[in-house]
Structures are given as C-alpha cells and as structure tokens.
Design a protein around this motif. Structure first.
Motif, PDB file in Angstrom:
ATOM      1  N   ASP A   1       0.868  -1.176   0.000  1.00 21.09           N
ATOM      2  CA  ASP A   1       0.000   0.000   0.000  1.00 21.09           C
ATOM      3  C   ASP A   1       0.908   1.229   0.000  1.00 21.09           C
ATOM      4  O   ASP A   1       1.442   1.607   1.049  1.00 21.09           O
ATOM      5  CB  ASP A   1      -0.893  -0.098   1.254  1.00 21.09           C
ATOM      6  CG  ASP A   1      -1.461   1.231   1.703  1.00 21.09           C
ATOM      7  OD1 ASP A   1      -1.487   2.181   0.902  1.00 21.09           O
ATOM      8  OD2 ASP A   1      -1.887   1.310   2.876  1.00 21.09           O
TER       9      ASP A   1
ATOM     10  N   LYS B   1     -14.259   2.646   9.103  1.00 21.00           N
ATOM     11  CA  LYS B   1     -14.113   4.043   8.643  1.00 21.00           C
ATOM     12  C   LYS B   1     -15.085   4.986   9.334  1.00 21.00           C
ATOM     13  O   LYS B   1     -16.098   4.569   9.889  1.00 21.00           O
ATOM     14  CB  LYS B   1     -14.257   4.105   7.119  1.00 21.00           C
ATOM     15  CG  LYS B   1     -12.982   3.592   6.450  1.00 21.00           C
ATOM     16  CD  LYS B   1     -12.848   3.998   5.022  1.00 21.00           C
ATOM     17  CE  LYS B   1     -11.462   3.532   4.535  1.00 21.00           C
ATOM     18  NZ  LYS B   1     -11.363   3.534   3.082  1.00 21.00           N
TER      19      LYS B   1
ATOM     20  N   GLY C   1     -13.189  -0.670   0.525  1.00 20.94           N
ATOM     21  CA  GLY C   1     -12.551  -0.514   1.839  1.00 20.94           C
ATOM     22  C   GLY C   1     -13.411   0.364   2.723  1.00 20.94           C
ATOM     23  O   GLY C   1     -13.400   1.589   2.600  1.00 20.94           O
TER      24      GLY C   1
ATOM     25  N   ASN D   1      -1.163  -1.434  -4.140  1.00 16.94           N
ATOM     26  CA  ASN D   1      -2.398  -0.724  -3.801  1.00 16.94           C
ATOM     27  C   ASN D   1      -2.064   0.757  -3.756  1.00 16.94           C
ATOM     28  O   ASN D   1      -1.471   1.234  -2.794  1.00 16.94           O
ATOM     29  CB  ASN D   1      -2.908  -1.212  -2.440  1.00 16.94           C
ATOM     30  CG  ASN D   1      -4.130  -0.431  -1.977  1.00 16.94           C
ATOM     31  OD1 ASN D   1      -4.860   0.151  -2.787  1.00 16.94           O
ATOM     32  ND2 ASN D   1      -4.360  -0.414  -0.665  1.00 16.94           N
TER      33      ASN D   1
ATOM     34  N   ASP E   1     -11.395   0.808  -7.265  1.00 16.49           N
ATOM     35  CA  ASP E   1     -11.875   1.056  -5.905  1.00 16.49           C
ATOM     36  C   ASP E   1     -12.419   2.488  -5.842  1.00 16.49           C
ATOM     37  O   ASP E   1     -11.698   3.430  -6.193  1.00 16.49           O
ATOM     38  CB  ASP E   1     -10.660   0.892  -4.966  1.00 16.49           C
ATOM     39  CG  ASP E   1     -10.976   1.089  -3.505  1.00 16.49           C
ATOM     40  OD1 ASP E   1     -12.016   1.683  -3.188  1.00 16.49           O
ATOM     41  OD2 ASP E   1     -10.148   0.679  -2.677  1.00 16.49           O
TER      42      ASP E   1
ATOM     43  N   ARG F   1     -11.420  -4.925   1.776  1.00 19.84           N
ATOM     44  CA  ARG F   1     -10.177  -4.628   2.511  1.00 19.84           C
ATOM     45  C   ARG F   1     -10.570  -4.368   3.960  1.00 19.84           C
ATOM     46  O   ARG F   1     -11.287  -3.396   4.225  1.00 19.84           O
ATOM     47  CB  ARG F   1      -9.505  -3.401   1.882  1.00 19.84           C
ATOM     48  CG  ARG F   1      -8.179  -3.022   2.499  1.00 19.84           C
ATOM     49  CD  ARG F   1      -7.578  -1.814   1.777  1.00 19.84           C
ATOM     50  NE  ARG F   1      -6.297  -1.445   2.344  1.00 19.84           N
ATOM     51  CZ  ARG F   1      -6.145  -0.667   3.419  1.00 19.84           C
ATOM     52  NH1 ARG F   1      -7.198  -0.162   4.022  1.00 19.84           N
ATOM     53  NH2 ARG F   1      -4.945  -0.413   3.891  1.00 19.84           N
TER      54      ARG F   1
HETATM   55  C1  9MG Z   1      -4.811   2.383   2.099  1.00 18.68           C
HETATM   56  N1  9MG Z   1      -6.256   2.439   2.120  1.00 18.68           N
HETATM   57  C2  9MG Z   1      -7.043   2.963   3.118  1.00 18.68           C
HETATM   58  N2  9MG Z   1      -8.334   2.868   2.772  1.00 18.68           N
HETATM   59  C3  9MG Z   1      -8.362   2.273   1.558  1.00 18.68           C
HETATM   60  C4  9MG Z   1      -9.396   1.895   0.687  1.00 18.68           C
HETATM   61  O1  9MG Z   1     -10.668   2.162   0.954  1.00 18.68           O
HETATM   62  N3  9MG Z   1      -9.070   1.312  -0.470  1.00 18.68           N
HETATM   63  C5  9MG Z   1      -7.778   1.063  -0.790  1.00 18.68           C
HETATM   64  N4  9MG Z   1      -7.514   0.471  -1.968  1.00 18.68           N
HETATM   65  N5  9MG Z   1      -6.749   1.396   0.007  1.00 18.68           N
HETATM   66  C6  9MG Z   1      -7.048   2.005   1.145  1.00 18.68           C
END
Ligand code: 9MG
Length: 274
Positions: A94, A219, A215, A113, A183, A253
């Motif tokens: 990432d 959150k 992801g 990522n 995404d 994720r």
């Molecule tokens: C690093 N990261 C934090 N949130 C994310 C998300 O929603 N998607 C992806 N691909 N990476 C993320």
C-alpha cells in the motif's frame, strides 16, 4: 481471475484483503525491531484467519495524517515484506511512492495498492514492468485537504469517469485488465452522503469488467452512522462488507479478517446454492 504475479486469484467468491499497517501508531511498542516482529506476526495471524491477500502499508492515508519520507517508509515496510517472502497468499504494498513500489516488487510483492491510481508516471512504469496486480483507487485531494468540503455534481458519475480514465491509462502502459482492480475510495475526499451514494451505486463500477475492491472497515462513515468509536465498529464493518459484496465488490479490505471470513461464509453458502 486476478493475475497477481505468480498467483491467479479465483474471483468466483469474494476475497478478503487483510490490513497490516506498519506505522508507529499501529503497533504500540514503538521500537523498529519489535514493530517489525509485531507486523509480521499480525500478517501471519490474518493469513491463518483466512485472508486471501495481505496489504502492507507504511504511511497512513487517514485525513490529516503526516507524510513520511521515502526512506522512512522503506525502513518500515521492507523488513516486513522480506519476512513474508514465500507467503501462501499474495502480498500487496500500500503505497503511492514509485521508489517503494520498485523496492517492494523487487522483494517479491504481487500487488500494488495505490490510492493515487498510478497518476505518477514513475509509479505507472514500476507496476507495468513488475507484472503485479494493481488497485486503482479514486480520491479527491490529499491527506491534508481531502475532507475540506468535498464537492461533486454527481459523485458516482465522477468517480466512474476517473476510474475509466485510469484503467485506460494503465492499459496503455501495458498493464492488462487481468491485473487491474478498481476502488471508489470510500472516505477519500467524500462526505457521508457521497460514501452512501457510492455504496448504493457500487454495481455501476462493474461495467468496466475488472474486479471492484471496497474498503469500508472501521471508517468514519460507520462512526457517523452508529455513533461508535473506531475500536467499536466491528458490527458496522461486517454489515458494510456484506453490503459491498452484495453490490458487486469482489474484494473487501478489512482489519477484522476472522469475523469477515465468517460473515462471507454465510453469504457464500446462500449464493452457491442459487
Ligand atoms: C490504504 N487504504 C485505506 N483505505 C483504503 C481503501 O478504501 N481502499 C484502498 N484500496 N486502500 C485504502
């Protein structure tokens, strides 16, 4: 199938990407060696719990997070990636930094990522020659500005147009569709209303014919809906993961791999019997 280096991932059932953050605030012990050992142990635990992919990050992408130098990010992630060489599941890095991508690919990761969706030419080149999979994510602004009153005419259309353009750019650079994941970037320059509109309309991203990654785990949108602190959002994260899958996500994720794998077992049992 998603081509992730030497792995070819079957997408006939939803996959779970487990999050391993190698940032000072993610492992409380602080010291470099202990931090590395804790991150490796955490990744191994997530694999044992059923993660299909492990995503390793050395720089927080949270709104307001401080950026780290290339060297600092390399110092955080490379020892962890090295320890996970030969992992039974693909390892994803990432990062937005081409230098980190190149080093991680050379060390054997099978996926990148990039929350900047390879908009940096050097990042595009690194992935193109690396024969790895890539996640192209939508975001508006950077970590300092992205939650400053984000505005869209139509969030679903604008996110979709951006991803269409990034897929075309990746293909033009020699990255085949079998290596691409998209995404919508929940929480990256989006209000709660934007996030909900994107989740409702997630299926629209399926028109690209590449897998969708979602992801939503822990959150702030889930905090806004439930009133729960970040450590208390498991139920909301599971609900959001299932809704994402139901609306077309092929990969979720998540932080809580064990619980997500269990929830998806129920989803799979219902859907396999159609
Ligand atoms: C690093 N990261 C934090 N949130 C994310 C998300 O929603 N998607 C992806 N691909 N990476 C993320």
């Amino acid at each position: 199938m998603l081509h992730c280096g030497k792995f070819h991932l079957d997408l006939s059932r939803p996959l779970v990407m487990g999050i391993v953050n190698v940032t000072p605030d993610s492992f409380s012990d602080g010291g470099q060696h202990l931090q590395r050992a804790a991150a490796v142990a955490h990744a191994q635990q997530l694999i044992a719990e059923g993660a299909d992919i492990i995503d390793i990050g050395g720089e927080s992408t949270r709104p307001g997070a401080q950026q780290v130098s290339v060297q600092e990010e390399l110092d955080r992630v490379m020892p962890v990636i090295e320890s996970l060489r030969g992992s039974p599941v693909p390892i994803s890095i990432d990062t937005c930094k081409p230098q980190v991508m190149l080093a991680a690919i050379a060390m054997g990761v099978q996926m990148v990522n990039d929350v900047d969706a390879l908009q940096d030419t050097a990042a595009m080149n690194a992935v193109s020659v690396g024969n790895v999979a890539v996640c192209l994510m939508h975001k508006r602004g950077d970590s300092q500005t992205m939650q400053m009153r984000p505005h869209y005419q139509d969030v679903a259309v604008e996110v979709s147009e951006f991803l269409r353009e990034r897929i075309a750019a990746a293909e033009a650079a020699g990255i085949g569709r079998a290596r691409i994941v998209v995404d919508p970037g929940f929480g990256f320059g989006k209000t709660l209303a934007h996030n909900l509109a994107l989740l409702r309309g997630l299926k629209k991203l399926a028109v690209f014919g590449v897998p969708i990654l979602a992801g939503v785990s822990r959150k702030s949108m889930l905090g806004a809906l439930t009133g729960r602190e970040v450590g208390d959002r498991l139920a909301a994260s599971l609900a959001a993961a299932l809704i994402s899958v139901q609306r077309g996500a092929s990969i979720v994720r998540v932080h809580d791999v064990r619980e997500t794998v269990d929830a998806l077992k129920i989803w799979n049992a219902i859907n396999e019997d159609k």
